[in-house]
Structures are given as C-alpha cells and as structure tokens.
Design an enzyme around this catalytic site. Structure first.
Site, short mmCIF file in Angstrom:
data_model
loop_
_atom_site.label_atom_id
_atom_site.label_comp_id
_atom_site.label_asym_id
_atom_site.label_seq_id
_atom_site.Cartn_x
_atom_site.Cartn_y
_atom_site.Cartn_z
N ARG A 10 0.85 -1.19 0.00
CA ARG A 10 0.00 0.00 0.00
C ARG A 10 0.88 1.24 0.00
O ARG A 10 1.84 1.34 0.74
CB ARG A 10 -0.93 0.03 1.22
CG ARG A 10 -1.82 1.27 1.19
CD ARG A 10 -2.91 1.22 2.20
NE ARG A 10 -3.65 2.49 2.19
CZ ARG A 10 -4.75 2.70 2.86
NH1 ARG A 10 -5.28 1.75 3.58
NH2 ARG A 10 -5.35 3.87 2.80
N ARG A 30 -6.62 1.87 -3.34
CA ARG A 30 -5.59 1.27 -2.48
C ARG A 30 -5.45 -0.22 -2.77
O ARG A 30 -6.42 -0.90 -3.08
CB ARG A 30 -5.90 1.50 -1.01
CG ARG A 30 -7.13 0.78 -0.57
CD ARG A 30 -7.96 1.45 0.43
NE ARG A 30 -8.41 2.75 0.02
CZ ARG A 30 -9.16 3.52 0.76
NH1 ARG A 30 -9.53 3.14 1.93
NH2 ARG A 30 -9.57 4.68 0.33
N ASP A 62 -6.56 -2.26 2.43
CA ASP A 62 -6.98 -1.40 3.53
C ASP A 62 -7.46 -2.33 4.64
O ASP A 62 -8.27 -3.23 4.39
CB ASP A 62 -8.12 -0.48 3.07
CG ASP A 62 -8.51 0.54 4.13
OD1 ASP A 62 -7.61 1.04 4.83
OD2 ASP A 62 -9.70 0.85 4.24
N ASP A 86 -8.99 -2.30 8.55
CA ASP A 86 -9.59 -1.46 9.60
C ASP A 86 -10.12 -2.32 10.74
O ASP A 86 -10.69 -3.39 10.52
CB ASP A 86 -10.75 -0.63 9.05
CG ASP A 86 -10.29 0.47 8.12
OD1 ASP A 86 -9.29 1.13 8.43
OD2 ASP A 86 -10.96 0.68 7.08
#
Length: 169
Positions: free
Chosen positions: A82, A91, A94, A96
């Site tokens: 990334r 991207r 990712d 999270d």
C-alpha cells in the site's frame, strides 16, 4: 489475554482477491483468523472515480492491545504494497478495526468501534455474515439492525471467503 476482533479488508488495485488472501495469511502469528466472510464487490465510497472494491470481514483473535493492533495492521498494509494516497482513494489493501471485544475507545488516531461502520453497507454486509447478532456497544443495535438501515443494492457477492488460503492451497 486473547481478544476477539472484527477486521474489515478492502482492495481495488491489482489482483484484488489475491490481495485479500495475502493480507489474511500475513496476519499470523499475532492475529489469528477464526472466520472469514464471503468476499463482496462494492462500488467505491467517498471518491467514486476509481475501480470497484472487493471487501471482506474477518473475525480474529489477538493478544495485542488496540493501539498495537492498529500499528501491526498499518505495517502490514505497507509491507503488502500500500502506498500513500488521498482520503478514500484507490488502495492495494486497507485494513480497519471494526470491533475489539466490546471496547469503546476514542483517541487519535484510533476509534473503536469504527466511527463510520453504521453507514457503510460494504462493511455491514460481510460483517452480518459473521456476527448478525453482535450488538454495537455505543449504538445499542445489532449488526443486522444496522444493516437493515442502509442501501445494499449495489453490493454483489463475489466469492466464498477463505481465511488465508493462497493459490487454492
């Protein structure tokens, strides 16, 4: 002490399915995937002039505290390729934190539960596959109730979720 976490994974560059599998596989040994949702193809959110995303949620266990978990995930994103971009931009990967046990944490740069989780169908659809009855600790609604309040028409099933299997292994 082991903690149960729900992590969102997203990608819209390169070999998207492989990006998800590699990210899950690379989490060991500090993050242990327990269950993986199916993978969904979703339109971009926030900035729409970019390729569609693949999104997935995993349920995992870790001994890391929330801040260390965030550091590990951000380091993993970098190791997987990334590169910095603008907010909501394209991207390669990712990662999270959606939930960490039932912890509520507000600090820079980390907020748990994820602050925009309730408005994002691309997160709620795969999360509901794993934890439909999990109750959001601040909104006091289940994941299913949150999902019922968002538009899911543009979310499309893409493939069965695999917890870290790369290349069919």
């Amino acid at each position: 002490m082991s903690h149960t976490v729900y992590l969102a994974l997203g990608t819209n560059l390169g070999d998207r399915l492989s990006n998800l599998k590699k990210a899950i596989a690379a989490m060991a040994p500090v993050i242990t995937p327990l269950e993986c949702s199916p993978v969904y193809e979703t339109p971009p959110w926030g900035y729409t002039d970019q390729p569609a995303f693949l999104n997935q949620v995993i349920k995992a266990q870790t001994d890391l505290d929330p801040q260390d978990l965030l550091l590990v995930l951000k380091d993993l994103e970098t190791r997987l390729g990334r590169e910095p971009t603008f907010r909501y931009g394209p991207r390669l990967i990712d990662l999270d934190i959606l939930f960490y046990d039932r912890v509520v944490l507000q600090s820079a740069p980390l907020a748990i539960p994820h602050p925009r989780l309730a408005e994002r169908a691309f997160v709620l659809v795969p999360l509901a596959d794993l934890a439909p009855d999990f109750r959001h600790p601040t909104l006091d609604k289940t994941v299913s109730e949150l999902l019922a309040a968002v538009d899911t028409a543009s979310i499309k099933w893409y493939s069965a979720g695999e917890c870290g299997k790369i290349g069919g292994n």
